[in-house]
Design a protein around this motif. Structure first.
Motif, short mmCIF file in Angstrom:
data_model
loop_
_atom_site.label_atom_id
_atom_site.label_comp_id
_atom_site.label_asym_id
_atom_site.label_seq_id
_atom_site.Cartn_x
_atom_site.Cartn_y
_atom_site.Cartn_z
N CYS A 168 28.23 38.39 29.14
CA CYS A 168 28.61 37.19 28.40
C CYS A 168 27.41 36.24 28.33
CB CYS A 168 29.77 36.48 29.09
SG CYS A 168 31.31 37.43 29.12
N LEU A 169 27.36 35.42 27.30
CA LEU A 169 26.25 34.49 27.12
C LEU A 169 26.52 33.11 27.70
CD1 LEU A 169 25.23 35.38 23.45
CD2 LEU A 169 24.26 36.24 25.59
N HIS A 170 27.75 32.85 28.13
CA HIS A 170 28.09 31.52 28.64
C HIS A 170 27.54 31.33 30.05
CE1 HIS A 170 31.18 33.34 31.16
NE2 HIS A 170 31.62 33.98 30.08
N ASP A 171 27.49 30.06 30.47
CA ASP A 171 27.09 29.73 31.84
C ASP A 171 28.14 30.26 32.81
OD1 ASP A 171 24.81 28.41 30.97
OD2 ASP A 171 25.85 26.48 30.76
N PRO A 172 27.77 30.40 34.08
CA PRO A 172 28.77 30.84 35.07
C PRO A 172 30.00 29.91 35.07
CG PRO A 172 26.57 30.84 36.02
CD PRO A 172 26.45 30.20 34.67
N LEU A 173 31.16 30.52 35.22
CA LEU A 173 32.42 29.77 35.21
C LEU A 173 32.96 29.63 36.62
CD1 LEU A 173 34.08 31.61 32.19
CD2 LEU A 173 32.94 29.39 32.16
N GLU A 174 33.41 28.44 36.92
CA GLU A 174 34.04 28.18 38.22
C GLU A 174 35.54 28.30 38.05
OE1 GLU A 174 32.24 27.78 40.94
OE2 GLU A 174 30.39 27.87 39.77
N ASP A 175 36.21 28.87 39.03
CA ASP A 175 37.67 29.05 38.93
C ASP A 175 38.41 27.74 38.72
OD1 ASP A 175 37.75 31.79 39.01
OD2 ASP A 175 37.96 31.89 41.19
N ASP A 176 37.91 26.65 39.33
CA ASP A 176 38.62 25.37 39.17
C ASP A 176 38.41 24.77 37.78
OD1 ASP A 176 35.96 24.87 39.70
OD2 ASP A 176 36.34 23.13 40.97
N GLU A 177 37.48 25.30 36.99
CA GLU A 177 37.27 24.84 35.62
C GLU A 177 38.23 25.52 34.64
OE1 GLU A 177 33.23 25.58 34.48
OE2 GLU A 177 32.40 24.36 36.08
N ARG A 178 38.86 26.60 35.06
CA ARG A 178 39.71 27.39 34.19
C ARG A 178 41.10 26.79 34.09
NH1 ARG A 178 38.16 29.64 30.62
NH2 ARG A 178 40.04 30.83 30.49
N GLU A 179 41.55 26.59 32.86
CA GLU A 179 42.92 26.13 32.65
C GLU A 179 43.88 27.32 32.54
OE1 GLU A 179 43.15 23.47 29.32
OE2 GLU A 179 41.35 22.41 29.94
N ILE A 180 43.33 28.47 32.21
CA ILE A 180 44.13 29.68 32.02
C ILE A 180 43.73 30.69 33.09
CG2 ILE A 180 44.77 31.50 30.39
CD1 ILE A 180 43.62 29.72 28.15
N LYS A 181 44.72 31.32 33.69
CA LYS A 181 44.42 32.35 34.68
C LYS A 181 43.82 33.57 34.01
CE LYS A 181 48.07 31.09 37.91
NZ LYS A 181 49.26 31.53 38.61
N TRP A 182 42.99 34.28 34.77
CA TRP A 182 42.39 35.51 34.27
C TRP A 182 43.47 36.58 34.13
CZ3 TRP A 182 37.88 34.52 32.40
CH2 TRP A 182 37.07 33.56 32.98
N LEU A 183 43.27 37.49 33.19
CA LEU A 183 44.25 38.56 32.98
C LEU A 183 44.09 39.66 34.02
CD1 LEU A 183 44.36 39.05 29.11
CD2 LEU A 183 45.87 37.70 30.56
N ASN A 184 45.21 40.21 34.39
CA ASN A 184 45.27 41.32 35.32
C ASN A 184 44.96 42.61 34.55
OD1 ASN A 184 46.51 43.56 36.74
ND2 ASN A 184 47.52 42.04 38.02
N PRO A 185 44.19 43.54 35.11
CA PRO A 185 43.89 44.80 34.41
C PRO A 185 45.14 45.56 33.97
CG PRO A 185 42.48 44.57 36.32
CD PRO A 185 43.48 43.44 36.39
N SER A 186 46.26 45.41 34.66
CA SER A 186 47.47 46.13 34.26
C SER A 186 47.97 45.65 32.90
CB SER A 186 48.56 45.98 35.32
OG SER A 186 48.94 44.62 35.44
N ILE A 187 47.76 44.39 32.56
CA ILE A 187 48.15 43.88 31.24
C ILE A 187 47.27 44.50 30.17
CG2 ILE A 187 48.23 41.83 29.76
CD1 ILE A 187 49.14 40.24 32.21
#
Length: 194
Positions: A168-187
């Motif tokens: 990815c080209l974006h800067d590193p992301l911090e978990d507390d900056e995320r409003e949306i949870k990451w997707l689970n591989p099963s989805i």
């Protein structure tokens, strides 16, 4: 010097959203022949007849069509394959993103997949970015960028599978900056297996 002729065949209300980057050897033409519904057997054939009339107009003017941009109308696709050999045919990104959004909406309705709905805007934005921010419209790079969204939504931002676009080209992301949870591989697996 020969010019490349690009025909953009979209509905009038999409024209204001269309941004096309042209070089000095490209001639962009908007030809919009939309017949009245009483000129064709039924209203669904208006768009197809309009495309045929637009192409006929260009040919009658002695212009050779290089590229054609349309929506994903099946009847037009068949006609283009049969009648416009050698013409580059692309789908306009708005219709492709709309179709992808509908599929994401359907997936979000499946049990335990509701989080996909929260990712819909980001995923469709990524599609626009993949197509719009790729120099020279390099199709392989566009695909590589688009495929990277699968890793991104799982919080995987490096070592992507496609060698053309490995991170990815974006800067590193911090978990507390995320409003949306990451997707689970099963989805992701469910989405691809159905």
């Amino acid at each position: 010097m020969a010019q490349n002729i690009i025909l953009v065949f979209v509905h009038l209300y999409f024209l204001e959203q269309l941004h096309v980057y042209l070089n000095q050897n490209t001639c962009l033409i908007f030809v919009l022949f939309f017949p009245q519904s009483n000129e064709v057997p039924n209203s669904s054939l208006c768009e197809h007849e309009g495309l045929k009339r637009s192409v006929r107009f260009l040919k009658d003017e002695g212009l050779e069509l290089d590229t054609l941009i349309t929506d994903r109308h099946r009847q037009n696709n068949k006609w283009i394959k049969e009648n416009l050999d050698g013409t580059n045919h692309f789908y306009d990104i708005w219709h492709v993103a709309k179709g992808t959004g509908k599929k994401l909406d359907a997936l979000a309705k499946v049990k335990d997949c509701d989080i996909v709905g929260k990712w819909k805007q980001s995923i469709t934005n990524h599609m626009y970015w993949s197509a719009g921010c790729t120099p020279d419209n390099n199709a392989d790079m566009i695909v590589a960028k688009w495929e990277s969204v699968i890793q991104h939504v799982q919080n995987i931002h490096t070592n992507h599978q496609n060698a053309l676009f490995q991170s990815c080209l974006h800067d590193p992301l911090e978990d507390d900056e995320r409003e949306i949870k990451w997707l689970n591989p099963s989805i992701i697996y469910y989405a691809y297996s159905n």
